[in-house]
Scaffold this motif. Structure first.
Motif, PDB file in Angstrom:
ATOM      1  N   SER A  12      34.835  43.843  35.152  1.00  0.00           N
ATOM      2  CA  SER A  12      34.695  42.862  36.227  1.00  0.00           C
ATOM      3  C   SER A  12      33.660  43.370  37.226  1.00  0.00           C
ATOM      4  CB  SER A  12      36.040  42.622  36.910  1.00  0.00           C
ATOM      5  OG  SER A  12      36.447  43.773  37.609  1.00  0.00           O
ATOM      6  N   PHE A  13      33.073  42.437  37.945  1.00  0.00           N
ATOM      7  CA  PHE A  13      32.021  42.767  38.903  1.00  0.00           C
ATOM      8  C   PHE A  13      32.454  42.339  40.296  1.00  0.00           C
ATOM      9  CE2 PHE A  13      29.966  42.573  34.851  1.00  0.00           C
ATOM     10  CZ  PHE A  13      29.028  43.600  34.898  1.00  0.00           C
ATOM     11  N   PRO A  14      32.151  43.160  41.300  1.00  0.00           N
ATOM     12  CA  PRO A  14      32.507  42.761  42.665  1.00  0.00           C
ATOM     13  C   PRO A  14      31.585  41.655  43.164  1.00  0.00           C
ATOM     14  CG  PRO A  14      31.303  44.835  42.703  1.00  0.00           C
ATOM     15  CD  PRO A  14      31.502  44.475  41.257  1.00  0.00           C
ATOM     16  N   GLU A  15      32.054  40.953  44.171  1.00  0.00           N
ATOM     17  CA  GLU A  15      31.279  39.864  44.781  1.00  0.00           C
ATOM     18  C   GLU A  15      30.561  40.389  46.015  1.00  0.00           C
ATOM     19  OE1 GLU A  15      32.245  35.857  47.401  1.00  0.00           O
ATOM     20  OE2 GLU A  15      33.851  36.794  46.238  1.00  0.00           O
ATOM     21  N   TRP A 106      30.810  44.553  49.663  1.00  0.00           N
ATOM     22  CA  TRP A 106      31.377  43.827  48.529  1.00  0.00           C
ATOM     23  C   TRP A 106      32.787  43.373  48.885  1.00  0.00           C
ATOM     24  CZ3 TRP A 106      28.051  43.066  44.539  1.00  0.00           C
ATOM     25  CH2 TRP A 106      26.946  43.923  44.458  1.00  0.00           C
ATOM     26  N   LYS A 109      38.295  41.821  46.858  1.00  0.00           N
ATOM     27  CA  LYS A 109      38.996  41.183  45.732  1.00  0.00           C
ATOM     28  C   LYS A 109      38.828  42.000  44.455  1.00  0.00           C
ATOM     29  CE  LYS A 109      38.281  36.594  47.635  1.00  0.00           C
ATOM     30  NZ  LYS A 109      37.440  35.398  47.495  1.00  0.00           N
ATOM     31  N   TRP A 110      37.754  42.787  44.376  1.00  0.00           N
ATOM     32  CA  TRP A 110      37.522  43.649  43.202  1.00  0.00           C
ATOM     33  C   TRP A 110      38.638  44.683  43.068  1.00  0.00           C
ATOM     34  CZ3 TRP A 110      34.427  48.466  42.151  1.00  0.00           C
ATOM     35  CH2 TRP A 110      33.982  48.526  40.830  1.00  0.00           C
ATOM     36  N   ASN A 158      38.563  49.547  37.931  1.00  0.00           N
ATOM     37  CA  ASN A 158      37.334  48.761  37.813  1.00  0.00           C
ATOM     38  C   ASN A 158      36.097  49.650  37.886  1.00  0.00           C
ATOM     39  OD1 ASN A 158      38.439  46.204  37.395  1.00  0.00           O
ATOM     40  ND2 ASN A 158      38.731  45.882  39.574  1.00  0.00           N
TER      41      ASN A 158
END
Length: 178
Positions: A12-15, A106, A109-110, A158
């Protein structure tokens, strides 16, 4: 990041929360440093001796943030300050005195935490032939000192998926400094 790359990479990638469009008011106040990750131990080594660290973020002028870090190492408390500038043409925060450093924000949520943020600090290679950033670390901050351990676990998981295997979690066994 292309959708094709994300489709073949299971991580997954952070926003990204661009500094030039985010409402800086939401970042004011206290933040507790929880953990740091990197590809290299040298990037996080300075946090190994730290028991706890709390930051206070204040706006001192339009688009200028003052961060005051209250650091506990053993029985001693020290304070450090940094000045961050928000530039309309940049998506990162500019650290006063460190023009080569990019500080990216970032979403927490990550780490499965809506009351958290992740700060990435990046500095370019030390010379023109270098291929690896001289600094590249991600640091997890939470609004509460006693955030659920699952938040830190998710952050580390992550990060490990992106091969950031050098990690440090602050023990927070002693009283916080102020």
């Amino acid at each position: 990041m292309t959708h094709l790359y994300q489709a073949i990479n299971p991580c997954s990638f952070p926003e990204l929360l661009p500094a030039n469009t985010a409402d800086s008011q939401q970042y004011l106040g206290k933040w507790y440093f929880k953990a740091a990750v990197s590809h290299k131990e040298a990037d996080i080594q300075e946090y190994r001796a730290v028991d706890n660290l709390v930051f206070t973020v204040e706006e001192t002028a339009k688009d200028v943030l003052l961060l005051t870090g209250h650091v506990r190492i053993g029985d001693n408390c020290t304070n450090q300050t940094w000045i961050y500038h928000i530039r309309p043409e940049r998506d990162d925060f500019e650290v006063e005195g460190k023009p080569q450093r990019r500080s990216l924000l970032w979403s927490g949520k990550w780490a499965n935490c809506t009351d958290c943020i992740i700060v990435q600090e990046v500095e370019p290679p030390l010379n023109s032939t270098g291929t690896e950033d001289s600094l590249n670390r991600h640091m997890l901050y939470a609004r509460q000192s006693d955030v659920d351990t699952e938040v830190v676990t998710e952050f580390l998981k992550n990060a490990a998926c992106h091969n950031m295997l050098a990690t440090v979690k602050l023990p927070q066994e002693k009283e916080f400094c102020n």
